[in-house]
Design a protein around this motif. Structure first.
Motif, PDB file in Angstrom:
ATOM      1  N   ASP A  81      -1.667  21.744   5.727  1.00 42.66           N
ATOM      2  CA  ASP A  81      -0.778  21.558   6.877  1.00 42.66           C
ATOM      3  C   ASP A  81      -1.264  22.408   8.040  1.00 42.66           C
ATOM      4  O   ASP A  81      -2.031  23.364   7.845  1.00 42.66           O
ATOM      5  CB  ASP A  81       0.660  21.960   6.522  1.00 42.66           C
ATOM      6  CG  ASP A  81       1.306  21.005   5.542  1.00 42.66           C
ATOM      7  OD1 ASP A  81       1.136  19.783   5.715  1.00 42.66           O
ATOM      8  OD2 ASP A  81       1.965  21.470   4.593  1.00 42.66           O
ATOM      9  N   PRO A  82      -0.840  22.089   9.283  1.00 48.34           N
ATOM     10  CA  PRO A  82      -1.247  22.907  10.424  1.00 48.34           C
ATOM     11  C   PRO A  82      -0.877  24.371  10.222  1.00 48.34           C
ATOM     12  O   PRO A  82       0.200  24.694   9.710  1.00 48.34           O
ATOM     13  CB  PRO A  82      -0.457  22.285  11.583  1.00 48.34           C
ATOM     14  CG  PRO A  82      -0.218  20.873  11.169  1.00 48.34           C
ATOM     15  CD  PRO A  82      -0.018  20.927   9.685  1.00 48.34           C
ATOM     16  N   CYS A  83      -1.751  25.250  10.657  1.00 49.72           N
ATOM     17  CA  CYS A  83      -1.530  26.681  10.437  1.00 49.72           C
ATOM     18  C   CYS A  83      -0.379  27.250  11.251  1.00 49.72           C
ATOM     19  O   CYS A  83       0.080  28.361  10.969  1.00 49.72           O
ATOM     20  CB  CYS A  83      -2.810  27.456  10.763  1.00 49.72           C
ATOM     21  SG  CYS A  83      -4.063  27.334   9.467  1.00 49.72           S
ATOM     22  N   ASP A  84       0.073  26.513  12.267  1.00 50.06           N
ATOM     23  CA  ASP A  84       1.187  27.034  13.069  1.00 50.06           C
ATOM     24  C   ASP A  84       2.534  26.750  12.432  1.00 50.06           C
ATOM     25  O   ASP A  84       3.584  27.062  13.001  1.00 50.06           O
ATOM     26  CB  ASP A  84       1.139  26.470  14.489  1.00 50.06           C
ATOM     27  CG  ASP A  84       1.288  24.944  14.523  1.00 50.06           C
ATOM     28  OD1 ASP A  84       1.500  24.324  13.461  1.00 50.06           O
ATOM     29  OD2 ASP A  84       1.184  24.375  15.637  1.00 50.06           O
ATOM     30  N   GLY A  85       2.569  26.151  11.233  1.00 53.95           N
ATOM     31  CA  GLY A  85       3.828  25.886  10.544  1.00 53.95           C
ATOM     32  C   GLY A  85       4.645  24.785  11.168  1.00 53.95           C
ATOM     33  O   GLY A  85       5.837  24.665  10.892  1.00 53.95           O
ATOM     34  N   SER A  86       4.004  23.943  12.004  1.00 51.90           N
ATOM     35  CA  SER A  86       4.764  22.934  12.748  1.00 51.90           C
ATOM     36  C   SER A  86       5.065  21.698  11.928  1.00 51.90           C
ATOM     37  O   SER A  86       5.945  20.919  12.285  1.00 51.90           O
ATOM     38  CB  SER A  86       3.979  22.522  14.002  1.00 51.90           C
ATOM     39  OG  SER A  86       2.717  21.958  13.638  1.00 51.90           O
ATOM     40  N   ALA A  87       4.342  21.474  10.829  1.00 54.65           N
ATOM     41  CA  ALA A  87       4.558  20.233  10.088  1.00 54.65           C
ATOM     42  C   ALA A  87       4.132  20.393   8.650  1.00 54.65           C
ATOM     43  O   ALA A  87       3.208  21.125   8.326  1.00 54.65           O
ATOM     44  CB  ALA A  87       3.773  19.089  10.729  1.00 54.65           C
ATOM     45  N   ASP A  88       4.860  19.725   7.783  1.00 49.12           N
ATOM     46  CA  ASP A  88       4.493  19.595   6.383  1.00 49.12           C
ATOM     47  C   ASP A  88       4.821  18.168   5.991  1.00 49.12           C
ATOM     48  O   ASP A  88       5.989  17.794   5.885  1.00 49.12           O
ATOM     49  CB  ASP A  88       5.275  20.586   5.513  1.00 49.12           C
ATOM     50  CG  ASP A  88       5.028  20.365   4.021  1.00 49.12           C
ATOM     51  OD1 ASP A  88       4.042  19.704   3.673  1.00 49.12           O
ATOM     52  OD2 ASP A  88       5.845  20.856   3.215  1.00 49.12           O
ATOM     53  N   GLN A  89       3.817  17.363   5.798  1.00 49.36           N
ATOM     54  CA  GLN A  89       4.025  15.945   5.513  1.00 49.36           C
ATOM     55  C   GLN A  89       3.803  15.599   4.044  1.00 49.36           C
ATOM     56  O   GLN A  89       4.018  14.461   3.647  1.00 49.36           O
ATOM     57  CB  GLN A  89       3.068  15.101   6.375  1.00 49.36           C
ATOM     58  CG  GLN A  89       3.225  15.318   7.872  1.00 49.36           C
ATOM     59  CD  GLN A  89       4.595  14.914   8.383  1.00 49.36           C
ATOM     60  OE1 GLN A  89       5.193  13.971   7.888  1.00 49.36           O
ATOM     61  NE2 GLN A  89       5.097  15.638   9.375  1.00 49.36           N
ATOM     62  N   LYS A  90       3.407  16.560   3.238  1.00 54.48           N
ATOM     63  CA  LYS A  90       3.062  16.257   1.861  1.00 54.48           C
ATOM     64  C   LYS A  90       4.263  16.463   0.946  1.00 54.48           C
ATOM     65  O   LYS A  90       4.801  17.568   0.863  1.00 54.48           O
ATOM     66  CB  LYS A  90       1.905  17.143   1.396  1.00 54.48           C
ATOM     67  CG  LYS A  90       1.361  16.782   0.020  1.00 54.48           C
ATOM     68  CD  LYS A  90       0.150  17.612  -0.319  1.00 54.48           C
ATOM     69  CE  LYS A  90      -0.414  17.216  -1.685  1.00 54.48           C
ATOM     70  NZ  LYS A  90      -1.605  18.021  -2.034  1.00 54.48           N
ATOM     71  N   PRO A  91       4.706  15.414   0.240  1.00 55.92           N
ATOM     72  CA  PRO A  91       5.874  15.566  -0.633  1.00 55.92           C
ATOM     73  C   PRO A  91       5.496  16.231  -1.949  1.00 55.92           C
ATOM     74  O   PRO A  91       4.323  16.255  -2.346  1.00 55.92           O
ATOM     75  CB  PRO A  91       6.315  14.118  -0.862  1.00 55.92           C
ATOM     76  CG  PRO A  91       5.046  13.342  -0.772  1.00 55.92           C
ATOM     77  CD  PRO A  91       4.216  14.033   0.281  1.00 55.92           C
ATOM     78  N   PRO A  92       6.484  16.752  -2.669  1.00 53.79           N
ATOM     79  CA  PRO A  92       6.207  17.276  -4.007  1.00 53.79           C
ATOM     80  C   PRO A  92       5.815  16.150  -4.957  1.00 53.79           C
ATOM     81  O   PRO A  92       6.042  14.966  -4.686  1.00 53.79           O
ATOM     82  CB  PRO A  92       7.552  17.894  -4.430  1.00 53.79           C
ATOM     83  CG  PRO A  92       8.342  18.042  -3.166  1.00 53.79           C
ATOM     84  CD  PRO A  92       7.883  16.943  -2.267  1.00 53.79           C
ATOM     85  N   THR A  93       5.242  16.526  -6.075  1.00 54.12           N
ATOM     86  CA  THR A  93       4.988  15.540  -7.125  1.00 54.12           C
ATOM     87  C   THR A  93       6.318  15.140  -7.764  1.00 54.12           C
ATOM     88  O   THR A  93       7.320  15.855  -7.662  1.00 54.12           O
ATOM     89  CB  THR A  93       4.064  16.118  -8.203  1.00 54.12           C
ATOM     90  OG1 THR A  93       4.696  17.278  -8.791  1.00 54.12           O
ATOM     91  CG2 THR A  93       2.726  16.516  -7.612  1.00 54.12           C
ATOM     92  N   ALA A  94       6.341  14.014  -8.432  1.00 55.07           N
ATOM     93  CA  ALA A  94       7.571  13.529  -9.068  1.00 55.07           C
ATOM     94  C   ALA A  94       7.921  14.377 -10.281  1.00 55.07           C
ATOM     95  O   ALA A  94       7.037  14.763 -11.054  1.00 55.07           O
ATOM     96  CB  ALA A  94       7.408  12.076  -9.487  1.00 55.07           C
ATOM     97  N   PRO A  95       9.194  14.704 -10.475  1.00 56.11           N
ATOM     98  CA  PRO A  95       9.597  15.368 -11.725  1.00 56.11           C
ATOM     99  C   PRO A  95       9.277  14.469 -12.912  1.00 56.11           C
ATOM    100  O   PRO A  95       9.196  13.240 -12.784  1.00 56.11           O
ATOM    101  CB  PRO A  95      11.112  15.551 -11.554  1.00 56.11           C
ATOM    102  CG  PRO A  95      11.366  15.406 -10.086  1.00 56.11           C
ATOM    103  CD  PRO A  95      10.330  14.452  -9.579  1.00 56.11           C
ATOM    104  N   SER A  96       9.128  15.068 -14.077  1.00 57.68           N
ATOM    105  CA  SER A  96       8.797  14.298 -15.280  1.00 57.68           C
ATOM    106  C   SER A  96       9.673  14.750 -16.441  1.00 57.68           C
ATOM    107  O   SER A  96      10.394  15.742 -16.350  1.00 57.68           O
ATOM    108  CB  SER A  96       7.320  14.464 -15.635  1.00 57.68           C
ATOM    109  OG  SER A  96       7.015  15.833 -15.890  1.00 57.68           O
ATOM    110  N   ALA A  97       9.578  13.997 -17.522  1.00 56.59           N
ATOM    111  CA  ALA A  97      10.255  14.335 -18.785  1.00 56.59           C
ATOM    112  C   ALA A  97      11.755  14.557 -18.591  1.00 56.59           C
ATOM    113  O   ALA A  97      12.332  15.480 -19.169  1.00 56.59           O
ATOM    114  CB  ALA A  97       9.605  15.557 -19.426  1.00 56.59           C
TER     115      ALA A  97
END
Length: 575
Positions: free
Chosen positions: A168-184
């Motif tokens: 993500d950009p180093c200025d903390g302006s964006a996070d577009q990546k979602p977490p992985t799906a929970p399992s089990a």
């Protein structure tokens, strides 16, 4: 009951103010009624739409307010004409740790790193990637780390470019990546109105903030960890659930695989719900992790042993080691409450001095008990009266008057305070000393919700030939207790008296070598409890159950079992 023989000194750090739960904590309750599986809508909204919904309904939908994201800030420290020293300061402004990090930046072709510290570097062309060192991967909440490097250059100096922190950009302006799906995703237990679930957690490029539990497309519960209890369900109904993780930026993971849960039939009969609340020796070492145990077993209630008098007169402490002001276990209790659980601390136990024997008047004793209630925001407490304390009428009467005063104070403040008694018992019932504890409570107006018999260590006279009969003897204690309580509470119906009874065996090998409480004994007791709608089913203790070992009886059951086998057996109990 026994408390751990291992006692820890009170560390200086633990004395810091830490009344985390003093102001109260909300439980993880559903935000909407779950949809029965037969009619649940299978469709799901887009991640963007659900993220917006989570923002618009926070905190009910499980989404906290927008949180500043980690940043990496570059600065040039020095320049000597043919080279320079630069650094990146990575700062974690979140309230949770940043569990891993990776920094990436580009340098002009005219600049070359000659040395680096604070991370492990790899280079591809002009792109430099710096990963956390294996021994120092976590940046604590509010903390920073510095990555420094020396570099040579020709021509004109230029700052690094294309900086990314965890992609993500180093200025903390964006996070577009979602977490992985929970399992089990797994159903731990069900009652007539609730289902307890657990799952394997997600991973994220920054950090997972929490989880939403869905029935169809509706959020029905939220959790900061990998377990939740969905309530307000209908009896004898099948439900389908999925779980999605969300991160600090509001990105939602894909849903887990669905799991089906069918609630139990409504037992009816007008009795109050029963509860499984086994004892935890909170003085054991290492300190039991209540939230982890709850997530593993499906248990949501724990009786905690024990609060006794401390080093000074009339001063409550956890097993004579931690004062109420020390904040002992408050963080874990807060986490447990966040997934729908709670604790019932027990005053007394086999070792130490019960406060009623140390505090010499009712006002000081009331204040001592109240200090624990206030420090841990308690709505339920237990008194485990045994040893010398059960044969001390003066302290018994002081305690009864203090309990009545505590309940009057709580009622005046509009707060609930449920009080239970845990007493030694035999198949023939309470001893005369134990019976007096209840009689004293009646005399002084202390409202006792439940009397819990310690069905253990009976001896050959009361329990001859105990092999294979410990379940039966435990049931005998409940029947005898019913006969003793009925005349003391003439206004109660038979169902209400049964609902006022709890049974607590010592699982596995008892202190009496001839007495062993096996899984079959617990199943026999569980069946009886369900038939008579006992108010509580417990045992001593959860740590021994989890260890599934052979050795000291303070740590092991000394029988063949799987970890937490007894806990999982009684976790679904609802009376």
């Amino acid at each position: 009951m026994r408390i751990s023989s291992r006692r820890r000194p009170l560390p200086v750090a633990a004395l810091a103010a830490g009344a985390l739960v003093a102001a109260g904590l909300a439980l993880a309750t559903p935000t909407a009624s779950a949809t029965p599986a037969a009619t649940a809508a299978p469709g799901a909204t887009s991640a963007a739409a659900e993220t917006a919904a989570a923002h618009s309904t926070a905190p009910a939908a499980g989404k906290a307010a927008a949180t500043p994201l980690p940043t990496a800030v570059y600065s040039k420290i020095s320049d000597w004409g043919s080279g320079f020293q630069g650094q990146y300061v990575i700062t974690n402004p979140m309230t949770v740790p940043l569990n891993t990090w990776s920094l990436q930046f580009a340098l002009p072709a005219t600049e070359s790193v000659t040395s680096m510290w604070g991370g492990t570097e790899t280079v591809s062309g002009t792109t430099h990637t710096v990963a956390a060192q294996s021994f120092d991967t976590t940046i604590a909440a509010g903390a920073s780390v510095t990555i420094g490097f020396d570099a040579s250059y020709s021509g004109t100096y230029a700052d690094p470019s294309a900086c990314q922190l965890n992609s993500d950009p180093c200025d903390g302006s964006a996070d577009q990546k979602p977490p992985t799906a929970p399992s089990a995703l797994t159903v731990l237990s069900t009652t007539s109105s609730a289902a307890s679930l657990s799952w394997t957690g997600s991973t994220d490029n920054v950090t997972v903030a929490g989880y939403n539990v869905y029935s169809g497309s509706t959020i029905v519960a939220t959790s900061p960890g990998t377990a939740a209890t969905v309530t307000n369900l209908s009896p004898s109904t099948s439900y389908s659930f999925t779980v999605r993780a969300y991160d600090e930026a509001g990105n939602l993971s894909a849903p887990s695989a669905a799991v089906s849960a069918t609630t139990l039939a409504n037992t009816g009969g007008g009795h109050l719900p029963g509860v499984a609340a086994p004892f935890v020796d909170i003085g054991a070492w290492p300190t039991p992790d209540l939230t982890q145990i709850a997530e593993t077993t499906g248990l949501r209630q724990f009786s905690l042993g024990f609060i006794v008098n401390g080093t000074a007169t009339c001063s409550p402490s956890w097993f004579n080691a931690y004062a109420m002001s020390a904040g002992f276990e408050q963080s874990d209790i807060a986490s447990l409450r966040a997934i729908g659980g709670d604790v019932k601390p027990s005053f007394g136990g086999e070792a130490g001095t019960e406060l009623a024997q140390s505090c010499t008047d009712v006002p000081s004793l009331t204040a001592a008990y109240q200090s624990a209630i206030t420090a841990y925001n308690l709505t339920q407490i237990d008194f485990d009266i045994e040893g010398s304390a059960v044969a001390d009428p003066a302290s018994i009467d002081r305690r009864s008057q203090a309990i009545a005063a505590l309940q009057q104070s709580a009622a005046a403040a509009g707060k609930p305070l449920t009080v239970t008694l845990t007493l030694p018992i035999l198949p023939s019932g309470l001893t005369s000393d134990g019976l007096y504890v209840v009689q004293s409570a009646v005399k002084y107006g202390a409202k006792i919700a439940l009397v819990n018999g310690m069905a253990m260590d009976f001896g050959d006279i009361e329990a001859p030939n105990p092999s294979g009969q410990m379940g039966k003897y435990a049931i005998d204690t409940a029947q005898s207790l019913y006969n003793q309580l009925t005349p003391l509470y003439p206004a109660l119906t038979p169902a209400q008296v049964w609902n006022m009874i709890g049974v607590t065996p010592m699982i596995g090998q008892n202190d009496d070598s001839s007495e062993v409480f096996y899984q079959s004994d617990m199943q026999q007791l569980l069946t009886f409890a369900e038939q008579q709608h006992l108010g509580e089913l417990a045992f001593w203790d959860v740590t021994r159950d989890g260890n599934a070992c052979t050795g000291s009886l303070s740590k092991c059951t000394d029988i063949t079992q799987t970890p937490y086998e007894f806990s999982k057996m009684i976790a679904p109990y609802q009376g």
